[in-house]
Structure formats: structure tokens, C-alpha cells
Design an enzyme around this catalytic site. Structure first.
Site, PDB file in Angstrom:
ATOM      1  N   CYS A 188     -36.637  11.867   0.189  1.00  0.00           N
ATOM      2  CA  CYS A 188     -35.684  11.499   1.239  1.00  0.00           C
ATOM      3  C   CYS A 188     -34.502  10.694   0.719  1.00  0.00           C
ATOM      4  O   CYS A 188     -33.350  10.941   1.079  1.00  0.00           O
ATOM      5  CB  CYS A 188     -36.391  10.759   2.373  1.00  0.00           C
ATOM      6  SG  CYS A 188     -37.038   9.127   1.914  1.00  0.00           S
ATOM      7  N   HIS A 195     -38.344   5.511   5.208  1.00  0.00           N
ATOM      8  CA  HIS A 195     -37.679   6.812   5.261  1.00  0.00           C
ATOM      9  C   HIS A 195     -36.198   6.621   5.552  1.00  0.00           C
ATOM     10  O   HIS A 195     -35.776   5.657   6.195  1.00  0.00           O
ATOM     11  CB  HIS A 195     -38.314   7.684   6.354  1.00  0.00           C
ATOM     12  CG  HIS A 195     -37.820   9.105   6.356  1.00  0.00           C
ATOM     13  ND1 HIS A 195     -37.986   9.956   5.291  1.00  0.00           N
ATOM     14  CD2 HIS A 195     -37.138   9.824   7.302  1.00  0.00           C
ATOM     15  CE1 HIS A 195     -37.460  11.145   5.578  1.00  0.00           C
ATOM     16  NE2 HIS A 195     -36.932  11.082   6.790  1.00  0.00           N
ATOM     17  N   HIS A 204     -32.380  15.402   6.368  1.00  0.00           N
ATOM     18  CA  HIS A 204     -33.346  14.599   5.615  1.00  0.00           C
ATOM     19  C   HIS A 204     -34.405  15.479   4.973  1.00  0.00           C
ATOM     20  O   HIS A 204     -34.554  16.657   5.286  1.00  0.00           O
ATOM     21  CB  HIS A 204     -33.993  13.537   6.511  1.00  0.00           C
ATOM     22  CG  HIS A 204     -34.897  14.089   7.571  1.00  0.00           C
ATOM     23  ND1 HIS A 204     -36.081  13.477   7.942  1.00  0.00           N
ATOM     24  CD2 HIS A 204     -34.820  15.198   8.356  1.00  0.00           C
ATOM     25  CE1 HIS A 204     -36.676  14.168   8.895  1.00  0.00           C
ATOM     26  NE2 HIS A 204     -35.921  15.214   9.173  1.00  0.00           N
TER      27      HIS A 204
END
Length: 527
Positions: free
Chosen positions: A432, A485, A497
Site C-alpha cells: 500500500c 494502511h 490503493h
């Protein structure tokens, strides 16, 4: 008595100097008036080449590495009966010319490339030819003159100077040697003939003297007293501990590395296992600092990847074979930043010999721009060729123009559908934060590597004022815990993402399910 006189005359004729061209045609394309007829006659008399008036020699064709190896072996009379197996990656012991190639590598006259390949069918440059001939015949000497296109820092420069000092080469009329041009079969044959027999060497220089001021700028690279360590494989993964890899990880720790194969051979469970085992990745040509060594492993820090706890950069363990220490300073060279999804470096400009596949955001020094090619300098193996269409060239990294929101978003969208890889920071597989770090670095902005550090830099942005290119973060405990994240905001309440090992790079709402619950804020890195 007559018979003896005739026989003696024949012997004298056979072993006399070959400075005069023999009357018989040697090849279809080597007639009596060919300028290299004498040298080729000489080589044929020694059994180094096999004359055949019924076929062409291929005087203007590029000679292959194997053809050159065969000429060198015959010239030196080397024993090829039982060579040590160099374990070539592209040639097996069943190859009919394996013993010739192995013998040349064992003698260190020719060498396999960094991937362990001999590349028997590949052409090679005039500069490399000089190196092979000097090594083969153990030639010594240095010329007081120099060619205007041969920088003293070129790895082939010393050998070219030796051939020039011994009058084996004179170069071209404009006082260039063209070290990067592939050598022809006839030119290599001439080099060999002149190395063996001094009668073929140039008696009178045919090039003008070197002018006090070079007409061609000096090469951008130069020697340095400071040693730097560069990544010498397409991508190297940084492991949390040395030696914890599995059999399935071999493509990622071997030399050469094959990240695509690694991605394809791992099943989902094996991909999830990487969590907290690998930490990040460094790309071909990235500079690292060696912090510690343990067996075949080195703990390094990646200079361009920020972490607050290690001033040298992001730390982790890599196979030592993935690194190369160099004393070449390239700070005066312009740089090429790969902005295609991936690209290929070639050993020649005809795309016959692939050197290595490289990732998006790989950055390499540019020695020369020529037509559709960039001549880039690799950490260990000199100049290779990068398609100009796959990269952008800048004076230096500071000169990279700052991107727009659209630039950042469009670059990231290139990787939609790419499988996730924990700790991935290359376009063969991103995590990510890796994809966002890579995209920003490609556009001249260095941000922290990991999401929880990315969340501490930049400018805070409220959710109501989000703009494309902003980074949106998510944390446990309803957004109040540690950031785990990050996504790239693309507008309309959506982010691009890389979710996890079970998924691929995609676009979805920042208010979908767990992302709405764990939203932890946003940061802006664009002015």
C-alpha cells in the site's frame, strides 16, 4: 638436388611474411585487393580461421562472442579438453562449443555477465574487443595519445590505450575509437593478427595528433576515492532477519533475481507469510549503506527511504551478492528515471541481447543520448541501452519538475490490477505505501516509505478538503490506533490503493466498510 631446392622454396614461401597478399582468393568477400587480405591469409595459415573461396567471411558482419572465443582459443592453442564448469545460466555442458567458452572464462580472458550467462550469440563492442585481446595476449603498454571519445574512466580505456601504444589500433580519421560500437568480424580478426604478428602493426600513424583542447566533452563519470555500494539486481528485498527465506523465495534471493517468477510461484498462504518477514525493497542502481555482515548476507540501509530510527535510511538484510561496490562518481551525469510500468536494458541497440528487466522509478546515470536510446551506466557492467521512450532524463534529481495532481494520479493508475506484494516497492508488486512512495519518487518528491511514517509528514488535510494526490490513512481502533494502511486519493470520495496479499491495486470508496470506520486523516505532499 632439384627436388630439395623446390621443397626448400616452398617452405620459404609458406613461412615468409604475410605482408604481401597471397594471390589466391580466401573468401568470396575477401578478394586480392581487400585491405585485410594479408591479415586474414596469415590467420588462415595458422588455422585460426578456415579459408573457403566458396563462401563469405562476413567482413562487415558483427562478430559474436562465441566466434571471438573460437579465434582466441585457436590463436593461443589453449587446451579445451577438460575445463572447469563455470555453471553458465544460458549454456549447458551439452553445447558443442561449451569447452571453448568454459576455457575462456576459466582463463579470465572473457567473462560471464552478472547473471552468469556467456551470451555466445551476442555481439560485443570495440571497447570490449580491446579488453579481450589485451587479456588474451598479455599485452603491455600505454599510449601518450588518446581518442577524443574514450574517457580515462571507461573500464575499457586502459586496454584501448595499450592497443594504441602497440600500433594495433589507430581509430578513425576524426580521432575517435567508437568504443561503444559493436565490432565487425574483420576488425576483430585484424586485432588478433596484429597482436600475434608485429609485421601487421601500423607503421605510420594515420590519424591527426590530439588537439590540446578535446573537441568532445569529457565523459560525465569520473573515478572517486569514495566507495559507494549499489544494488546490482533488478530488485532486492530487505529481510527482517538474514537466512529466514524459504525454497519458494529463491527467485528473489538468487543472482540474478526474478521477481516476476517469485510472484507467480507463491500461493496465497506463502504471500501472507511474508508479513513482518520482509520490510521493503531497493531497485537496480539504488545506493545503500552497508551496516553489518553475516555470512552471505549484508544488513544495509536504503539512502532514499526515510525512517526516523536509522539516519542512513531504511534498514534490512539482503544477499551480499545483490550488491556491488564501486568507485565511479556519476554526480556530473544526467539521470534517467524509468516512467514506464517497467523496461528492459539491452546489451546492444538491436534488442538481440536482453541484459535485465527493470522497474518503474529505477534511476540510472546517463552517459549519452543517441537516437532512440539512452546509454546508461550500470553499477558493475558498464554501459547498457535503455529505450528512450521508457524514461525521462533530467540534469539531476533536484531538477525533476514538481508534478501536478493529475501527474500523480495518472502514474498510479498505470498499476491498476497489479498483484499486491508485502513490502513491495517495485512495479513487479507493490504494497500500500510502496506504490505511493514509488510514484512520488518518480516525480521528484521523496516521502517516507511506510504508511505510519507517511502519516507524520506533509501537511494535514481535513476530509472535507481532500484533493487528488493526497494520502489518506487508516488506523485500528476506529482510526485512533496505529496507522496500518494508506491510499492515494483520486477524487469523488475514492482512493487508489493496494489492499492486501489477497487483492490487487484498485480504486474504491474511502467510505466503504472498514475504511469508513478506521479513517485516520490525510496528508498533502504537493504544493
Amino acid at each position: 638436388m632439384k627436388r630439395f631446392i623446390v621443397f626448400f622454396a616452398l617452405v620459404v614461401l609458406l613461412f615468409s611474411s604475410f605482408s604481401n597478399v597471397s594471390a589466391a582468393p580466401l573468401y568470396k568477400d575477401v578478394g586480392d585487393n581487400h585491405p585485410a587480405k594479408a591479415e586474414l591469409d596469415f590467420l588462415a595459415s595458422k588455422g585460426i580461421i578456415a579459408g573457403d573461396p566458396g563462401r563469405n567471411f562476413g567482413v562487415d558482419a558483427e562478430i559474436s562472442r562465441l566466434e571471438a572465443a573460437e579465434m582466441i582459443v585457436k590463436s593461443l592453442g589453449l587446451d579445451t579438453s577438460s575445463p572447469v564448469d563455470p555453471n553458465f545460466t544460458d549454456v549447458t555442458a551439452n553445447h558443442p562449443s561449451f569447452s571453448i567458452m568454459a576455457t575462456l572464462v576459466n582463463s579470465e580472458i572473457m567473462r560471464a555477465d552478472e547473471n552468469g550467462a556467456f551470451n555466445p550469440d551476442a555481439p560485443f563492442t570495440r571497447g570490449e574487443a580491446a579488453v579481450f585481446v589485451v587479456r588474451a595476449f598479455d599485452l603491455k603498454g600505454a599510449s601518450k595519445k588518446s581518442f577524443v571519445d574514450v574517457s580515462p574512466t571507461y573500464w575499457v580505456a586502459e586496454s584501448i590505450s595499450t592497443l594504441q601504444a602497440l600500433n594495433i589500433v589507430t581509430g578513425y580519421a576524426d580521432n575517435t575509437f567508437k568504443p561503444l560500437a559493436n565490432i565487425t568480424k574483420v576488425d576483430f580478426a585484424i586485432f588478433i593478427a596484429r597482436a600475434i604478428n608485429s609485421e601487421f602493426r601500423i607503421k605510420t600513424p594515420t590519424v591527426p595528433p590530439v588537439q590540446p583542447t578535446p573537441t568532445v566533452p569529457a565523459s560525465c563519470e569520473k573515478p572517486s576515492k569514495t566507495k559507494t555500494v549499489k544494488v546490482n539486481v533488478q530488485v532486492t528485498s530487505l529481510w527482517h532477519k538474514p537466512g529466514i527465506d524459504r525454497a519458494v523465495d529463491r527467485p528473489s534471493i538468487s543472482t540474478p533475481v526474478d521477481i516476476s517468477k517469485w510472484m507467480k510461484t507463491m500461493n496465497l498462504k506463502q504471500k501472507w507469510w511474508l508479513v513482518d518477514k520482509t520490510d521493503t525493497q531497493a531497485l537496480f542502481g539504488d545506493e545503500v549503506v552497508v551496516l553489518q555482515k553475516s555470512g552471505k548476507w549484508s544488513k544495509v540501509a536504503i539512502k532514499d527511504q526515510y525512517v526516523p530510527y536509522q539516519k542512513e535510511g531504511y534498514p534490512g538484510w539482503v544477499p551480499t551478492s545483490h550488491l556491488y561496490e564501486t568507485t565511479t562518481d556519476t554526480t556530473n551525469c544526467s539521470i534517467a528515471i524509468v516512467n514506464a510500468k517497467s523496461s528492459t536494458l539491452y546489451s546492444d541497440t538491436k534488442k538481440k541481447n536482453k541484459y535485465i528487466d527493470i522497474s518503474y522509478t529505477t534511476i540510472l546515470p546517463v552517459v549519452k543520448e543517441e537516437g532512440e536510446w539512452l546509454h546508461v551506466l550500470t553499477p558493475q557492467n558498464g554501459i547498457k541501452y535503455l529505450p528512450k521512450k521508457d524514461a525521462k532524463v533530467h540534469k539531476n534529481y533536484a531538477a525533476v519538475p514538481k508534478p501536478t495532481q493529475k501527474d500523480i494520479v495518472n502514474s498510479a493508475k498505470m498499476f491498476l490490477g497489479l498483484p499486491y506484494l508485502w513490502a513491495g516497492a517495485s512495479s513487479f508488486g507493490f504494497d500500500c505505501s510502496g506504490i505511493i512512495y514509488s510514484v512520488y519518487k518518480n516525480h521528484g518528491i521523496l516521502i517516507p516509505r511506510d504508511s505510519f511514517y507517511q502519516a507524520t509528514k506533509g501537511t494535514p488535510v481535513s476530509k472535507s478538503k481532500l484533493q487528488p494526490g493526497d494520502l489518506v490513512f487508516f488506523a485500528g481502533n476506529g482510526g485512533k490506533g496505529k496507522v496500518y494502511h494508506v491510499g492515494l486519493y483520486v477524487g469523488d470520495g475514492k482512493m487508489l490503493h493496494a489492499p492486501n496479499a489477497s487483492d490487487k491495486v484498485k480504486i474504491e470508496s474511502i467510505s466503504a466498510g472498514v475504511y469508513k470506520r478506521n479513517y485516520a486523516g490525510a496528508r498533502r505532499y504537493l504544493d
